[in-house]
Design an enzyme around this catalytic site. Structure first.
Site, short mmCIF file in Angstrom:
data_model
loop_
_atom_site.label_atom_id
_atom_site.label_comp_id
_atom_site.label_asym_id
_atom_site.label_seq_id
_atom_site.Cartn_x
_atom_site.Cartn_y
_atom_site.Cartn_z
N ASP A 1 -74.49 56.66 -5.46
CA ASP A 1 -75.54 57.69 -5.37
C ASP A 1 -75.76 58.01 -3.88
OD1 ASP A 1 -78.09 58.98 -5.24
OD2 ASP A 1 -78.69 58.14 -7.14
N ASP B 1 -67.81 49.85 -9.51
CA ASP B 1 -69.23 50.05 -9.82
C ASP B 1 -69.34 51.22 -10.80
OD1 ASP B 1 -71.92 49.53 -9.82
OD2 ASP B 1 -72.23 49.86 -7.69
N ASP B 2 -70.52 51.32 -11.44
CA ASP B 2 -70.71 52.43 -12.38
C ASP B 2 -70.81 53.75 -11.65
OD1 ASP B 2 -73.19 51.66 -11.33
OD2 ASP B 2 -74.26 51.75 -13.23
O1 LIG Z 1 -75.52 54.56 -3.99
P1 LIG Z 1 -76.83 53.87 -4.19
O2 LIG Z 1 -77.99 54.78 -3.87
O3 LIG Z 1 -76.91 52.55 -3.49
O4 LIG Z 1 -76.99 53.59 -5.76
C1 LIG Z 1 -75.96 53.10 -6.57
C2 LIG Z 1 -76.25 51.73 -7.09
O5 LIG Z 1 -77.50 51.74 -7.81
C3 LIG Z 1 -77.32 51.15 -9.10
O6 LIG Z 1 -77.50 49.75 -9.04
P2 LIG Z 1 -78.95 49.06 -9.12
O7 LIG Z 1 -79.40 48.67 -7.74
O8 LIG Z 1 -79.88 49.94 -9.90
O9 LIG Z 1 -78.72 47.72 -9.90
P3 LIG Z 1 -78.02 47.49 -11.33
O10 LIG Z 1 -76.57 47.81 -11.13
O11 LIG Z 1 -78.28 46.06 -11.60
O12 LIG Z 1 -78.68 48.40 -12.33
C4 LIG Z 1 -75.88 51.48 -9.42
O13 LIG Z 1 -75.38 50.56 -10.39
C5 LIG Z 1 -75.18 51.32 -8.10
O14 LIG Z 1 -74.80 49.98 -7.88
O1 LIG Z 2 -78.89 54.48 -14.02
C1 LIG Z 2 -78.79 54.96 -12.87
N1 LIG Z 2 -78.57 56.30 -12.72
C2 LIG Z 2 -78.46 56.90 -11.50
O2 LIG Z 2 -78.26 58.12 -11.40
C3 LIG Z 2 -78.61 56.06 -10.36
N2 LIG Z 2 -78.58 56.29 -9.01
C4 LIG Z 2 -78.78 55.10 -8.43
N3 LIG Z 2 -78.94 54.12 -9.34
C5 LIG Z 2 -78.83 54.69 -10.56
N4 LIG Z 2 -78.93 54.15 -11.79
MG LIG Z 3 -75.64 48.60 -9.44
#
Ligand SMILES: O=P(O)(O)OC[C@H]1O[C@H](OP(=O)(O)OP(=O)(O)O)[C@H](O)[C@@H]1O
Ligand SMILES: O=c1[nH]c(=O)c2nc[nH]c2[nH]1
Ligand SMILES: [Mg+2]
Length: 163
Positions: free
Chosen positions: A96, A92-93
């Protein structure tokens, strides 16, 4: 959870992201993976870059959504996988709060889980990450930004004087 818990921003350019993912790959290059599972959508670009560096061609996805921009909602799992992750690299990127990571770990308990960036609450849920940032820091990814005109400094300052 509300967007105003974020007090700082950490802006990541495409170049920075590419350098960071390559640095993460240096920590993974000795391992052999059956394939990569990318957590969409944020994990897709890091997963593609990692796949190139590690010469992995088999790529699957877990499709899961938690946030609407900076607002965290309920978890919506749209697609899983049919294995427990043994021998697979899970990408994952960022992590959080760890809510997404916790859910995906339940689905693939044996995968090796990496993120490029991590915040303290989520850090214990991943096996490896490259860069840790503060919990109150919002990471701005390059795919969420665009190039915009910026007024010359002297004009910004004069406008401030008029106010
Ligand atoms: O640790 P957390 O508080 O769960 O947050 C982290 C997740 O939030 C973002 O995804 P998002 O739900 O925004 O979807 P996306 O990847 O499609 O942008 C990010 O890419 C992680 O997958
Ligand atoms: O673009 C993002 N930046 C963040 O810091 C983050 N945390 C949860 N989801 C996220 N997405
Ligand atoms: Mg995500």
């Amino acid at each position: 959870m509300s967007a105003n818990r974020y007090q700082q921003h950490f802006t990541v350019s495409w170049d920075q992201l590419h350098r960071d993912v390559r640095a993460l790959c240096h920590q993974l290059v000795e391992r052999d993976f059956k394939g990569i599972v990318a957590i969409t959508r944020g994990g897709l670009i890091p997963a593609a870059l990692i796949a190139r560096e590690l010469n992995v061609r088999l790529i699957d996805t877990v499709c899961i959504k938690s946030y609407e921009h900076k607002e965290q909602g309920g978890l919506d799992v749209m697609k899983g996988v049919d294995h427990d992750g043994e021998g697979w690299l899970l990408v994952d990127d960022l992590v959080d709060t760890g809510k997404t990571a916790r859910k995906v770990r339940e689905m693939l308990p044996k995968a090796h889980f990496v993120t490029v960036y991590a915040k303290p609450e989520g850090r214990p849920l991943v096996d490896q990450c490259l860069t840790e940032v503060a919990q109150d820091c919002w990471i701005q990814f390059p795919w969420d930004m665009g190039i915009a005109y910026v007024q010359p400094l002297v004009e910004q300052v004069r406008k401030g004087d008029d106010a």
